[in-house]
Scaffold this active site. Structure first.
Site, mmCIF file in Angstrom:
data_model
loop_
_atom_site.group_PDB
_atom_site.id
_atom_site.type_symbol
_atom_site.label_atom_id
_atom_site.label_comp_id
_atom_site.label_asym_id
_atom_site.label_seq_id
_atom_site.Cartn_x
_atom_site.Cartn_y
_atom_site.Cartn_z
ATOM 1 N N THR A 8 0.845 -1.198 0.000
ATOM 2 C CA THR A 8 0.000 0.000 0.000
ATOM 3 C C THR A 8 0.874 1.239 0.000
ATOM 4 O OG1 THR A 8 -0.042 0.270 2.407
ATOM 5 C CG2 THR A 8 -1.716 -1.169 1.447
ATOM 6 N N ASP A 9 0.322 2.340 -0.508
ATOM 7 C CA ASP A 9 0.927 3.630 -0.208
ATOM 8 C C ASP A 9 0.772 3.833 1.299
ATOM 9 O OD1 ASP A 9 2.117 6.105 -0.392
ATOM 10 O OD2 ASP A 9 0.878 6.773 -2.067
ATOM 11 N N TRP A 10 1.614 4.661 1.874
ATOM 12 C CA TRP A 10 1.665 4.792 3.334
ATOM 13 C C TRP A 10 0.340 5.335 3.877
ATOM 14 C CZ3 TRP A 10 5.355 2.380 1.499
ATOM 15 C CH2 TRP A 10 6.443 1.925 2.248
#
Length: 816
Positions: free
Chosen positions: A228-230
């Site tokens: 995932t993106d953060w």
């Protein structure tokens, strides 16, 4: 599964623990099974491994690393070989800093010039972006570590990026927004893909089985890891089902428990988790191999700096050279004016900020250029404030010079991750200075520094225009070498420069302000729109001048390739980017008038001729058919065009191509705007005909209570007075900080608070706040202040107790 025996030794809790981070940048380890943590680091154009407390926005300084020019700059080189070289050096530095996964490159399309993160992306064209990305990935992964192509997919605005719903038709999704990812996966063989924050047609990309399984896994045969993106996980179990292995950063075990509960309840089969663990273990073990029995590698800082300089030199674009004012002859008396000459603008802002090992600027290297400096004046305030005294000093200096070098551009807080630009204009104080300089010295060469497209009504006030984009840590010297002719500029624009922002195809549909953003322009982005709709532009896609001239001749076609001759007809050695465009002559399916389908960069000595071949590939004639749900080829005559830009076609011929016999996907009568190509103002009804479904309501439903995926900005409509007060306080602080000149801090408030969905408060705090505590906050927001406060305190105490127990268990386990 490759690690079936190892996985069989794990408890369910251990398997689930691997699915999210141990902290902000590391994955979980299982010491008893020899499973070590991986380290993931930002690194699209340089390693950002933070030495102090970790954060996502680049607030804390990182370990020094070479700051190469960002993707927006390097794409102007049109050199996949250069991309691979940069990737190679990024890989070397990543290994030296013991990084397993380098988070880059970014290949999102430049749908709109105002996207605040355009500096981190390659192009408005998916073919060019994909080929450049594949070069980077091959270079990075040659060292045994992993690249991570991002952000998958249709992440084309920064405002409300964590909750916006992108509405796009399937053909446009495939042809425009996924093709670069496809090339990165198939040709670059990236080991890791980062999912985007946003939704796609109503589903978060991280949970989209269409994106993650049907396309990425099944169609493209990707067998690596999705991260995932953060803070980009919405529903962890739904993400796991879609094939997302790794959630970052840590949630202190909260989402691991969700996975365990889903398996125990039978909501998902344990085999799904095992598959994800298997892929993650493969990434962990293969990227750790380089560190086995190896000593810490040293980086040759000077050698890497020279590569950064070469990268900048090959990517600088000469946009104007009236009266052949450039290159400047040795001995020319020059006035250096502009704040960017002394304090260079060399990279973007946000998670990709690199702490450079060296930083060149113009003034330090001017004595080596052979030019004679009559002095330096900043001329203007960097962040837009007017300063008459500085303007007057600059004009007085300009009178003493043969030529004025005027360093201008956009500042660091105008182009930043998390925010979109408000306009395509340069600051007024710079343009006022330029007009004043023109009155005292007409020989002005502008040196432009910015990572995205700007309007240039001021271009008539300069005789020369050198666009350095964001030139990295060695850009100061590189730009001087181009100005003096030590380097012949060979950069070509990887994006179109319209005359004004209102001309852009997505002008009426950018950004999505509340619930959704509609991609009504469909396939017509960038030059595809301008060339098809016959819209005049300032500089076309692929444009760039040289200090020499080139002649194209003798085109020859076969079924597999196009061949032609290219001659350097000038007096100096130079490189030319030859571009292959293809246009379908049939009108049965709406298309752009031409599309980039190949390119090559050729070095030629003065007077030299070379035979150039550009092969066709599987993407040359294809289109995506929404009826068959497959890539098809239309049987038709195709025009094969060779040009030095999208609007400067030098050679053309036609070829007949056999089709796949697919049925026509569209009713032409229902899509008149798309068939005309003038797609910058499409009606909702016609867009729905293209989509095949009703567009969602784009406005917030203000009658509903706020929930996890609503943003802090929506507190302005909250039932709770506490929430409305908090909203107005945030707005006040933002405006106050802007007024006193603290624009960078003000930006952080917008990107990390104002546009943050409530779930992000839990997902981005590393376990300090969990979802049950967030439930209490939402009670307060929705008008139940004291009940919510009591709930928050209760859940906070629970969390503290659990954390204390976990520490005790961990300490006891360590002693054993």
């Amino acid at each position: 599964m490759k690690y079936k025996e190892l996985i069989a030794q794990m408890t369910l809790a251990e398997k689930a623990s691997l699915m999210s981070g141990k902290d902000f940048w590391q994955t979980q380890n299982i010491d008893r099974l020899g499973i070590k943590s991986m380290f993931l680091a930002d690194g699209p154009h340089g390693i950002r491994k933070q030495a102090a407390a970790a954060d996502h926005l680049g607030l804390n300084a990182s370990i020094p690393a070479t700051c190469f020019p960002p993707a927006a700059t390097i794409s102007n080189s049109w050199s996949t070989e250069l991309g691979e070289t940069i990737g190679d050096y990024l890989g070397k530095e990543a290994v030296a800093q013991r990084v397993n996964v380098l988070l880059g490159p970014g290949v999102n399309m430049k749908r709109n010039p105002l996207c605040g993160r355009n500096f981190e992306y390659f192009s408005e064209d998916p073919y060019l972006a994909g080929k450049m990305a594949a070069g980077y990935i091959n270079g990075i992964q040659s060292h045994g570590i992993s690249a991570c192509v991002k952000h998958f997919a249709v992440n084309n605005q920064e405002e409300r990026r964590m909750s916006i719903d992108t509405i796009v038709d399937e053909r446009t999704l495939r042809e425009i927004y996924l093709t670069a990812f496809e090339i990165a996966v198939k040709e670059g063989k990236t080991k890791t893909v980062m999912s985007a924050y946003n939704m796609l047609n109503g589903t978060y990309t991280n949970e989209s089985t269409h994106l993650m399984r049907e396309i990425l896994r099944d169609e493209w045969k990707f067998d690596g890891v999705v991260v995932t993106d953060w803070g980009g996980s919405n529903d962890r179990v739904a993400g796991l089902l879609a094939g997302n292995e790794l959630e970052m950063p840590t949630t202190a075990g909260e989402t691991n428990d969700e996975i365990i509960q889903a398996i125990q309840s039978g909501a998902i089969a344990e085999e799904v988790l095992d598959e994800c663990v298997d892929r993650l273990l493969e990434l962990m073990f293969t990227t750790e191999e380089v560190y086995k029995n190896s000593q810490q590698q040293e980086v040759d800082i000077e050698a890497h700096h020279r590569v950064a300089q070469r990268a900048a030199e090959e990517s600088i674009v000469l946009l104007k050279n009236e009266e052949n004012i450039l290159p400047l002859k040795k001995g020319t008396k020059v006035a250096i004016i502009g704040d960017f000459a002394k304090q260079p603008r060399y990279q973007g802002a946000g998670s990709s900020i690199v702490n450079p090992t060296i930083l060149d600027n113009t003034l330090d290297y001017f004595d080596q250029s052979g030019l004679v400096s009559v002095g330096y004046e900043s001329g203007f305030e960097r962040y837009g404030n007017k300063n008459t005294k500085k303007l007057d000093k600059a004009c007085a200096l300009a009178k003493e010079a043969d030529v004025v070098l005027f360093y201008m551009g956009l500042d660091e807080v105008t182009e930043a991750e998390g925010l979109d630009r408000q306009s395509m204009k340069l600051p007024d104080n710079q343009l006022e200075l330029l007009q004043a300089l023109k009155k005292v010295n007409a020989n002005i060469v502008a040196v432009l520094s910015c990572g995205s497209v700007v309007e240039m009504p001021w271009i008539y006030n300069v005789k020369g225009l050198v666009h350095g984009y964001l030139a990295g840590q060695a850009g100061g010297r590189a730009i001087l070498r181009v100005i003096t002719g030590d380097v012949n500029p060979s950069g070509k624009l990887s994006e179109t420069y319209p005359l004004r922002y209102e001309d852009t195809p997505s002008y009426h549909q950018f950004p999505g302000k509340e619930v959704s953003v509609e991609y009504r322009e469909s396939i017509y982005i960038g030059y595809r729109y301008y060339d098809t709709a016959n819209i005049e532009v300032l500089f076309p896609f692929g444009y760039g001048l040289s200090y020499t001239t080139f002649k194209y001749s003798n085109i020859q076609l076969s079924k597999n390739e196009v061949t032609f001759e290219l001659t350097n007809t000038g007096n100096v050695v130079g490189m030319e980017v030859a571009q292959l465009y293809v246009g379908c002559k049939s009108e049965a399916i709406f298309r752009a008038s031409k599309e980039l389908k190949g390119f090559t960069k050729i070095l030629l000595n003065a007077g030299e001729t070379k035979t150039v071949t550009i092969p066709f590939d599987d993407k040359t004639f294809r289109y995506f058919n929404v009826k068959t749900n497959k890539w098809e080829v239309e049987e038709a005559e195709y025009e094969i065009m060779i040009g030095s830009s999208s609007s400067d076609i030098k050679l053309a011929d036609t070829i007949s191509i056999e089709g796949t016999g697919a049925p026509l996907p569209y009713d032409k009568a229902q899509l008149p705007t798309y068939y005309s190509g003038k797609a910058n103002h499409v009606t909702e009804a016609e867009f729905e005909n293209l989509l095949g479904f009703k567009v969602p309501i784009a406005k917030w439903d203000r009658s509903k209570p706020l929930g996890y995926n609503d943003t802090i900005a929506q507190c302005q409509y909250a039932k709770g007075g506490f929430a409305r007060f908090a909203y107005h306080l945030i707005v006040f602080v933002y405006r106050f900080l802007n007024k006193i000149g603290k624009r960078s801090t003000a930006n952080i408030i917008m990107m990390s608070i104002y546009h943050m969905p409530f779930r992000g408060v839990a997902r981005m705090t590393g376990g300090i706040m969990n979802m049950p505590m967030l439930d209490g906050i939402l009670m307060m927001v929705n008008g139940q202040f004291f009940k919510g406060l009591k709930h928050v305190i209760k859940e906070k105490n629970k969390l503290s107790k659990i954390n204390k127990e976990n520490k005790t268990i961990a300490a006891a386990t360590k002693e054993m």
